[in-house]
Write a protein that holds these residues in place. Structure first.
Motif, PDB file in Angstrom:
ATOM      1  N   HIS A  26       0.815  -1.229   0.000  1.00  0.00           N
ATOM      2  CA  HIS A  26       0.000   0.000   0.000  1.00  0.00           C
ATOM      3  C   HIS A  26       0.847   1.277   0.000  1.00  0.00           C
ATOM      4  CE1 HIS A  26      -2.890  -2.996   1.384  1.00  0.00           C
ATOM      5  NE2 HIS A  26      -2.271  -3.115   2.538  1.00  0.00           N
ATOM      6  N   PRO A  27       1.874   1.379  -0.847  1.00  0.00           N
ATOM      7  CA  PRO A  27       2.632   2.632  -0.832  1.00  0.00           C
ATOM      8  C   PRO A  27       1.735   3.785  -1.262  1.00  0.00           C
ATOM      9  CG  PRO A  27       3.218   1.341  -2.758  1.00  0.00           C
ATOM     10  CD  PRO A  27       2.300   0.482  -1.931  1.00  0.00           C
ATOM     11  N   LYS A  28       2.090   4.969  -0.870  1.00  0.00           N
ATOM     12  CA  LYS A  28       1.325   6.194  -1.150  1.00  0.00           C
ATOM     13  C   LYS A  28       0.002   6.240  -0.382  1.00  0.00           C
ATOM     14  CE  LYS A  28       3.847   7.867  -4.757  1.00  0.00           C
ATOM     15  NZ  LYS A  28       5.029   7.077  -4.324  1.00  0.00           N
ATOM     16  N   ILE A  29      -0.848   5.222  -0.583  1.00  0.00           N
ATOM     17  CA  ILE A  29      -2.185   5.320   0.001  1.00  0.00           C
ATOM     18  C   ILE A  29      -2.196   5.022   1.499  1.00  0.00           C
ATOM     19  CG2 ILE A  29      -2.844   2.927  -0.552  1.00  0.00           C
ATOM     20  CD1 ILE A  29      -5.622   4.265  -1.323  1.00  0.00           C
ATOM     21  N   PHE A  30      -1.179   4.296   1.980  1.00  0.00           N
ATOM     22  CA  PHE A  30      -1.157   3.988   3.409  1.00  0.00           C
ATOM     23  C   PHE A  30       0.187   4.390   4.016  1.00  0.00           C
ATOM     24  CE2 PHE A  30      -2.132   0.344   6.670  1.00  0.00           C
ATOM     25  CZ  PHE A  30      -2.092   1.275   7.695  1.00  0.00           C
ATOM     26  N   ARG A  31       1.251   3.720   3.577  1.00  0.00           N
ATOM     27  CA  ARG A  31       2.557   4.012   4.172  1.00  0.00           C
ATOM     28  C   ARG A  31       3.632   3.972   3.108  1.00  0.00           C
ATOM     29  NH1 ARG A  31       1.281   0.941   8.520  1.00  0.00           N
ATOM     30  NH2 ARG A  31       1.256   2.067  10.479  1.00  0.00           N
ATOM     31  N   ASP A  32       4.521   4.958   3.157  1.00  0.00           N
ATOM     32  CA  ASP A  32       5.692   4.929   2.285  1.00  0.00           C
ATOM     33  C   ASP A  32       6.905   4.483   3.102  1.00  0.00           C
ATOM     34  OD1 ASP A  32       4.516   5.776  -0.103  1.00  0.00           O
ATOM     35  OD2 ASP A  32       4.477   7.839   0.629  1.00  0.00           O
ATOM     36  N   ALA A  33       7.791   3.744   2.426  1.00  0.00           N
ATOM     37  CA  ALA A  33       9.007   3.290   3.119  1.00  0.00           C
ATOM     38  C   ALA A  33       9.858   4.501   3.473  1.00  0.00           C
ATOM     39  CB  ALA A  33       9.776   2.324   2.217  1.00  0.00           C
ATOM     40  N   LYS A  34      10.126   4.658   4.760  1.00  0.00           N
ATOM     41  CA  LYS A  34      10.924   5.808   5.194  1.00  0.00           C
ATOM     42  C   LYS A  34      12.035   5.390   6.141  1.00  0.00           C
ATOM     43  CE  LYS A  34       7.715   9.599   4.624  1.00  0.00           C
ATOM     44  NZ  LYS A  34       6.472  10.082   5.156  1.00  0.00           N
ATOM     45  N   ASN A  35      12.186   4.078   6.305  1.00  0.00           N
ATOM     46  CA  ASN A  35      13.166   3.569   7.242  1.00  0.00           C
ATOM     47  C   ASN A  35      12.953   4.125   8.647  1.00  0.00           C
ATOM     48  OD1 ASN A  35      14.949   1.528   7.078  1.00  0.00           O
ATOM     49  ND2 ASN A  35      16.758   2.816   6.772  1.00  0.00           N
ATOM     50  N   GLU A  36      11.685   4.300   8.991  1.00  0.00           N
ATOM     51  CA  GLU A  36      11.361   4.772  10.340  1.00  0.00           C
ATOM     52  C   GLU A  36      11.490   3.595  11.305  1.00  0.00           C
ATOM     53  OE1 GLU A  36       7.943   7.627  12.387  1.00  0.00           O
ATOM     54  OE2 GLU A  36       7.423   6.432  10.649  1.00  0.00           O
ATOM     55  N   HIS A  37      12.029   3.873  12.476  1.00  0.00           N
ATOM     56  CA  HIS A  37      12.279   2.817  13.462  1.00  0.00           C
ATOM     57  C   HIS A  37      11.111   2.738  14.430  1.00  0.00           C
ATOM     58  CE1 HIS A  37      15.055   1.136  16.832  1.00  0.00           C
ATOM     59  NE2 HIS A  37      14.361   0.196  16.224  1.00  0.00           N
ATOM     60  N   PHE A  38      10.481   1.554  14.500  1.00  0.00           N
ATOM     61  CA  PHE A  38       9.336   1.351  15.384  1.00  0.00           C
ATOM     62  C   PHE A  38       9.701   0.401  16.506  1.00  0.00           C
ATOM     63  CE2 PHE A  38       5.065   2.206  13.314  1.00  0.00           C
ATOM     64  CZ  PHE A  38       5.563   3.101  12.393  1.00  0.00           C
ATOM     65  N   GLY A  39       9.113   0.627  17.661  1.00  0.00           N
ATOM     66  CA  GLY A  39       9.180  -0.370  18.723  1.00  0.00           C
ATOM     67  C   GLY A  39       7.764  -0.826  19.012  1.00  0.00           C
ATOM     68  N   ALA A  40       7.653  -1.994  19.614  1.00  0.00           N
ATOM     69  CA  ALA A  40       6.317  -2.468  19.982  1.00  0.00           C
ATOM     70  C   ALA A  40       6.410  -3.485  21.106  1.00  0.00           C
ATOM     71  CB  ALA A  40       5.613  -3.097  18.777  1.00  0.00           C
TER      72      ALA A  40
ATOM     73  N   SER B  60      -5.854 -13.882  23.140  1.00  0.00           N
ATOM     74  CA  SER B  60      -5.662 -12.733  22.249  1.00  0.00           C
ATOM     75  C   SER B  60      -4.177 -12.371  22.162  1.00  0.00           C
ATOM     76  CB  SER B  60      -6.449 -11.520  22.753  1.00  0.00           C
ATOM     77  OG  SER B  60      -5.817 -10.980  23.886  1.00  0.00           O
ATOM     78  N   VAL B  61      -3.843 -11.644  21.104  1.00  0.00           N
ATOM     79  CA  VAL B  61      -2.497 -11.080  20.970  1.00  0.00           C
ATOM     80  C   VAL B  61      -2.680  -9.576  20.816  1.00  0.00           C
ATOM     81  CG1 VAL B  61      -0.388 -10.967  19.581  1.00  0.00           C
ATOM     82  CG2 VAL B  61      -1.568 -13.153  19.853  1.00  0.00           C
ATOM     83  N   LYS B  62      -1.978  -8.808  21.657  1.00  0.00           N
ATOM     84  CA  LYS B  62      -2.107  -7.347  21.572  1.00  0.00           C
ATOM     85  C   LYS B  62      -0.728  -6.748  21.315  1.00  0.00           C
ATOM     86  CE  LYS B  62      -3.975  -3.283  23.832  1.00  0.00           C
ATOM     87  NZ  LYS B  62      -4.920  -2.771  24.811  1.00  0.00           N
ATOM     88  N   VAL B  63      -0.697  -5.818  20.372  1.00  0.00           N
ATOM     89  CA  VAL B  63       0.556  -5.138  20.038  1.00  0.00           C
ATOM     90  C   VAL B  63       0.367  -3.650  20.325  1.00  0.00           C
ATOM     91  CG1 VAL B  63       2.323  -4.815  18.266  1.00  0.00           C
ATOM     92  CG2 VAL B  63       0.749  -6.762  18.109  1.00  0.00           C
ATOM     93  N   ILE B  64       1.262  -3.100  21.137  1.00  0.00           N
ATOM     94  CA  ILE B  64       1.215  -1.656  21.408  1.00  0.00           C
ATOM     95  C   ILE B  64       2.446  -1.037  20.759  1.00  0.00           C
ATOM     96  CG2 ILE B  64       1.172   0.138  23.192  1.00  0.00           C
ATOM     97  CD1 ILE B  64       0.039  -2.016  25.108  1.00  0.00           C
ATOM     98  N   TYR B  65       2.211  -0.192  19.773  1.00  0.00           N
ATOM     99  CA  TYR B  65       3.332   0.404  19.039  1.00  0.00           C
ATOM    100  C   TYR B  65       3.847   1.645  19.749  1.00  0.00           C
ATOM    101  CZ  TYR B  65       2.308  -2.840  15.350  1.00  0.00           C
ATOM    102  OH  TYR B  65       2.121  -4.003  14.656  1.00  0.00           O
ATOM    103  N   LYS B  66       5.140   1.902  19.537  1.00  0.00           N
ATOM    104  CA  LYS B  66       5.764   3.088  20.125  1.00  0.00           C
ATOM    105  C   LYS B  66       6.507   3.849  19.036  1.00  0.00           C
ATOM    106  CE  LYS B  66       7.355   0.043  23.152  1.00  0.00           C
ATOM    107  NZ  LYS B  66       8.095  -0.631  24.219  1.00  0.00           N
ATOM    108  N   ASN B  67       6.652   5.099  19.226  1.00  0.00           N
ATOM    109  CA  ASN B  67       7.439   5.998  18.341  1.00  0.00           C
ATOM    110  C   ASN B  67       6.798   6.238  16.979  1.00  0.00           C
ATOM    111  OD1 ASN B  67       9.312   5.267  20.343  1.00  0.00           O
ATOM    112  ND2 ASN B  67      10.264   3.762  18.993  1.00  0.00           N
ATOM    113  N   GLU B  68       5.527   5.907  16.818  1.00  0.00           N
ATOM    114  CA  GLU B  68       4.915   6.112  15.512  1.00  0.00           C
ATOM    115  C   GLU B  68       4.447   7.568  15.441  1.00  0.00           C
ATOM    116  OE1 GLU B  68       1.921   3.512  12.688  1.00  0.00           O
ATOM    117  OE2 GLU B  68       1.996   3.150  14.830  1.00  0.00           O
TER     118      GLU B  68
END
Ligand code: FES
Ligand SMILES: [Fe+2]
Length: 338
Positions: A163-177, A185-193
């Motif tokens: 989904h480039p452009k319409i959702f996310r472009d590759a920017k080499n952004e560093h995420f933690g989770a 259930s499995v829950k993911v909490i993202y950080k630094n977004e």
């Protein structure tokens, strides 16, 4: 716990008006679902007891389902109440089609296939009809199984490729989770977004503040993704993946959001954007299943795939007839670049 023990959406309620019948498939079981004139819904195995014509091809007459072949007629409990060739006085008695439990909730009709009672209830759609929120409801058919669909819906790394452009472009952004498996259930909490949301970042998060983003999977078939933006806007994508059979999944998606004064006016844009993204996922997931059919599902994982392996661990418990809620609680930190 078996797959049949859970509640699955069979239709949106507006798809089944009074005195109508529809045909559905869930876990390979054929269903004739009909509504009588009082609004009561019944789900019967889609097979007449007489000579096995499909009941869903019949019609609802005075609140009862009439087989299209010789007219045997069933009430909402599945009992045969009329055999036309035996005349009006005849009482059939004792003949009963297989019927399933039905619940209507939040605009969905749910069916449960297992015959024994349990405590499970249908999933509650988050912020449904909550003040300030609106919901756009979508249905999409994926030629893939529930687990692969659900994994896709909570998968970040594919978004820059599919989904480039319409959702996310590759920017080499560093995420933690933080990833936590607990109670089925499995829950993911993202950080630094912060801002990697394509061209609409400027609208949703103009201040560039950290975004509160969580992804959740609830066994066996629900994913719910929450985004809360700096300005108080809230966007939730909840998907219930319904196994029609082993390799076809009908996904009911609720886009429920609150964009303040923009909530109503943005509906066409939100609808278009979501459907475009889903169409891209349908294509890649259909392609994935084609390859699985040829070569089998032999997956390899990177450390960023822990979310998926924990989803699979819950699904395996159900496959083995065990309760996924009893798996030990696990939590870990992951990181990746997108
Ligand atoms: S097959 Fe249904 S009435 Fe004969
Ligand atoms: Fe996607």
């Amino acid at each position: 716990m078996k797959k049949e023990d859970y509640w699955y959406i069979a239709a949106e309620d507006h798809e089944l008006p009074k005195n109508q019948v529809i045909s559905r498939s869930i876990l390979g079981e054929w269903l004739a679902i009909f509504r009588d004139e009082s609004g009561k819904i019944s789900a019967l195995q889609d097979k007449c007891l007489h000579r096995t014509a499909q009941l869903s091809k019949g019609r609802v007459v005075e609140g009862k389902l009439q087989c299209p072949y010789h007219g045997w007629t069933y009430n909402t409990s599945g009992e045969v109440v009329k055999i036309p060739s035996m005349g009006p006085q005849h009482k059939p008695g004792g003949k009963c089609a297989k019927s399933y439990e039905v619940i209507e909730k939040e605009g969905y009709i749910y069916v449960r296939l297992s015959q024994h009672k349990n405590q499970l209830s249908p999933f509650s759609m988050p912020c449904h009809k909550m003040k300030g929120y609106t919901t756009i409801r979508l249905q999409n058919l994926f030629k893939n199984n529930v687990t692969n669909c659900a994994e896709n819906f909570v998968d970040i790394p594919h978004t820059t490729f599919v989904h480039p452009k319409i959702f996310r472009d590759a920017k080499n952004e560093h995420f933690g989770a933080t990833v936590r498996r607990e109670n089925g259930s499995v829950k993911v909490i993202y950080k630094n977004e912060k801002k990697n949301f394509g061209w609409f970042s400027f609208f949703l998060n103009p201040s560039g503040k950290e975004i509160f983003h969580t992804d959740e999977f609830f066994a066996p078939n629900v994913t719910s993704v929450h985004y809360k933006f700096g300005g108080g806007y809230h966007f939730i994508i909840t998907s219930q993946s319904i196994p029609l059979n082993d390799d076809e999944t009908l996904v009911y998606t609720d886009l429920t959001y609150n964009y303040g004064i923009w909530t109503k006016i943005s509906r066409p844009l939100v609808h278009w954007q979501a459907q475009t993204i889903i169409d891209q996922d349908v294509e890649i997931l259909n392609n994935q299943m084609k390859t699985i059919k040829k070569y089998g599902a032999h997956f390899q994982n990177s450390p960023a795939d822990i979310i998926h392996t924990w989803i699979e661990s819950l699904q395996e418990e159900i496959e083995e007839g065990r309760d996924p809620a009893l798996l030990p609680v696990r939590e870990t930190e992951i990181e990746f670049w997108v």
